[in-house]
Design a protein around this motif. Structure first.
Motif, PDB file in Angstrom:
ATOM      1  N   LEU A 126       0.818  -1.215   0.000  1.00 41.15           N
ATOM      2  CA  LEU A 126       0.000   0.000   0.000  1.00 41.15           C
ATOM      3  C   LEU A 126       0.851   1.264   0.000  1.00 41.15           C
ATOM      4  O   LEU A 126       0.326   2.371  -0.068  1.00 41.15           O
ATOM      5  N   GLY A 127       2.159   1.105   0.087  1.00 40.81           N
ATOM      6  CA  GLY A 127       3.104   2.220   0.070  1.00 40.81           C
ATOM      7  C   GLY A 127       4.501   1.665   0.213  1.00 40.81           C
ATOM      8  O   GLY A 127       4.685   0.536   0.683  1.00 40.81           O
ATOM      9  N   ILE A 128       5.511   2.452  -0.198  1.00 35.59           N
ATOM     10  CA  ILE A 128       6.890   1.951  -0.120  1.00 35.59           C
ATOM     11  C   ILE A 128       7.859   2.946   0.515  1.00 35.59           C
ATOM     12  O   ILE A 128       9.036   2.640   0.688  1.00 35.59           O
ATOM     13  N   ALA A 129       7.392   4.132   0.892  1.00 31.62           N
ATOM     14  CA  ALA A 129       8.297   5.188   1.330  1.00 31.62           C
ATOM     15  C   ALA A 129       8.589   5.126   2.823  1.00 31.62           C
ATOM     16  O   ALA A 129       7.848   4.528   3.608  1.00 31.62           O
ATOM     17  N   GLN A 130       9.663   5.776   3.214  1.00 30.17           N
ATOM     18  CA  GLN A 130      10.000   5.991   4.621  1.00 30.17           C
ATOM     19  C   GLN A 130       8.870   6.788   5.274  1.00 30.17           C
ATOM     20  O   GLN A 130       8.001   7.336   4.596  1.00 30.17           O
ATOM     21  N   ASP A 131       8.880   6.875   6.584  1.00 31.04           N
ATOM     22  CA  ASP A 131       7.776   7.414   7.378  1.00 31.04           C
ATOM     23  C   ASP A 131       7.181   8.709   6.845  1.00 31.04           C
ATOM     24  O   ASP A 131       5.973   8.930   6.923  1.00 31.04           O
ATOM     25  N   ALA A 132       8.012   9.610   6.297  1.00 32.97           N
ATOM     26  CA  ALA A 132       7.542  10.926   5.879  1.00 32.97           C
ATOM     27  C   ALA A 132       7.012  10.964   4.460  1.00 32.97           C
ATOM     28  O   ALA A 132       6.516  11.991   4.010  1.00 32.97           O
ATOM     29  N   GLY A 133       7.083   9.851   3.725  1.00 31.99           N
ATOM     30  CA  GLY A 133       6.563   9.805   2.373  1.00 31.99           C
ATOM     31  C   GLY A 133       7.372  10.621   1.388  1.00 31.99           C
ATOM     32  O   GLY A 133       8.409  11.193   1.717  1.00 31.99           O
ATOM     33  N   VAL A 134       6.885  10.650   0.155  1.00 30.61           N
ATOM     34  CA  VAL A 134       7.505  11.440  -0.918  1.00 30.61           C
ATOM     35  C   VAL A 134       6.386  12.174  -1.657  1.00 30.61           C
ATOM     36  O   VAL A 134       5.461  11.536  -2.145  1.00 30.61           O
ATOM     37  N   PRO A 135       6.423  13.528  -1.729  1.00 32.96           N
ATOM     38  CA  PRO A 135       7.493  14.409  -1.252  1.00 32.96           C
ATOM     39  C   PRO A 135       7.488  14.530   0.273  1.00 32.96           C
ATOM     40  O   PRO A 135       6.449  14.392   0.903  1.00 32.96           O
ATOM     41  N   GLN A 136       8.645  14.808   0.822  1.00 34.86           N
ATOM     42  CA  GLN A 136       8.760  15.012   2.266  1.00 34.86           C
ATOM     43  C   GLN A 136       8.546  16.485   2.593  1.00 34.86           C
ATOM     44  O   GLN A 136       8.995  17.368   1.865  1.00 34.86           O
ATOM     45  N   ILE A 137       7.856  16.735   3.679  1.00 27.97           N
ATOM     46  CA  ILE A 137       7.544  18.100   4.078  1.00 27.97           C
ATOM     47  C   ILE A 137       8.815  18.940   4.198  1.00 27.97           C
ATOM     48  O   ILE A 137       9.829  18.507   4.756  1.00 27.97           O
TER      49      ILE A 137
END
Length: 280
Positions: free
Chosen positions: A8-19
């Motif tokens: 359901l997702g593959i990114a590190q905790d902050a996602g992409v784009p990161q804030i």
């Protein structure tokens, strides 16, 4: 009977784009929604049991819940499993509260230490007090039968333990086994041999937060330990099992069509993709 695991997702905790990040990768993802990546999570589906589960309640939980419903419309969510208490893995529980879904007794399966944290700290304690979630603490290493055809076993792994311990999951269906390990400090810090663990599973989804230790200039990488991709590849080169890398930081060149990604393919490994599914 169909039992599946779906990313359901593959990114590190902050996602992409990161804030707050204006690096080329994040800027491109803001400009093109197709380049956005949700925080890492796995959905489990058992169509015979007409049930589904989500592993980790991420900041993208709302969208991931909807995605799972669309994939398995006749399989309502029966519970959430938490690997640990870091922002990418439990913040989404708030979506089960009275301001949002207002769930009734949604099982939240976690370690005893994680359960104690959730009971003792707001706003999570409000979810417990209001009956939105029902905490269920497991015994580490003991299989949990989610349905007659699907079981998960929490496997302890070393990772920053500010609020809770951390586990990976060995997930077993009627046909295949999948190992889900989004976070670990170092393979050599683990009491188990990662090559043996991967060899005991048909598919392994492994922490690949950073490709290089030089990705975050000005940051002390010892404070955010994760296995570098090169180390993982060296340890697993030649394995017959399928390995897909997950939990990629926004700085990781494997998120894009780069020489690093081409190199990874040459080594026989891949990067997980949102929506990718495996029959278990």
């Amino acid at each position: 009977m169909s039992v599946e695991a779906v990313l359901l997702g593959i990114a590190q905790d902050a996602g992409v784009p990161q804030i707050g990040c204006d690096c080329p990768a994040c800027a491109a993802a803001r400009a093109d929604s197709r380049l956005r990546q949700r925080t890492v999570s796995v959905g489990l589906i058992d169509t015979e049991a007409r049930a589904s589960w989500i592993v980790d309640a991420t900041p993208d939980f709302r969208e991931q819940y909807d995605a799972l419903r669309a994939l398995a419309p006749g399989c309502p969510l029966q519970g959430v499993l938490l690997t640990h208490i870091h922002i990418g893995h439990y913040l989404g529980l708030t979506q089960l509260g009275k301001e949002a879904l207002n769930a009734r007794g949604m099982p939240a399966l976690c370690s005893p230490r994680a359960a104690e944290f959730l009971k003792s700290n707001g706003p999570w304690s409000q979810l417990v007090g209001n009956g939105n979630i029902s905490l269920s603490a497991w015994t580490t290493g003991a299989p949990i039968a989610l349905s007659p055809a699907l079981a998960v076993t929490p496997v302890p792994v070393p990772h920053r333990a500010e609020f809770s311990d951390t586990v990976a999951f060995s997930i077993a269906g009627p046909h295949q086994r999948l190992f889900y390990c989004p976070d670990i400090d170092r393979w050599e810090a683990w009491e188990q041999d990662i090559r043996a663990v991967v060899g005991a599973h048909n598919v392994s989804l492994l922490d690949a937060t950073f490709f290089s230790g030089a990705e975050l200039p000005g940051r002390d990488m010892s404070k955010i330990p994760h296995p570098l991709v090169g180390d993982t590849v060296a340890r697993l080169r030649g394995t017959a099992a399928e390995v897909a890398l997950i939990h990629l930081n926004h700085s990781n060149p494997l998120l894009r069509d780069t020489p690093e990604r081409a190199w990874l393919r040459e080594q026989g490994f891949g990067v997980g993709a949102q929506g990718q599914a495996w029959r278990l």
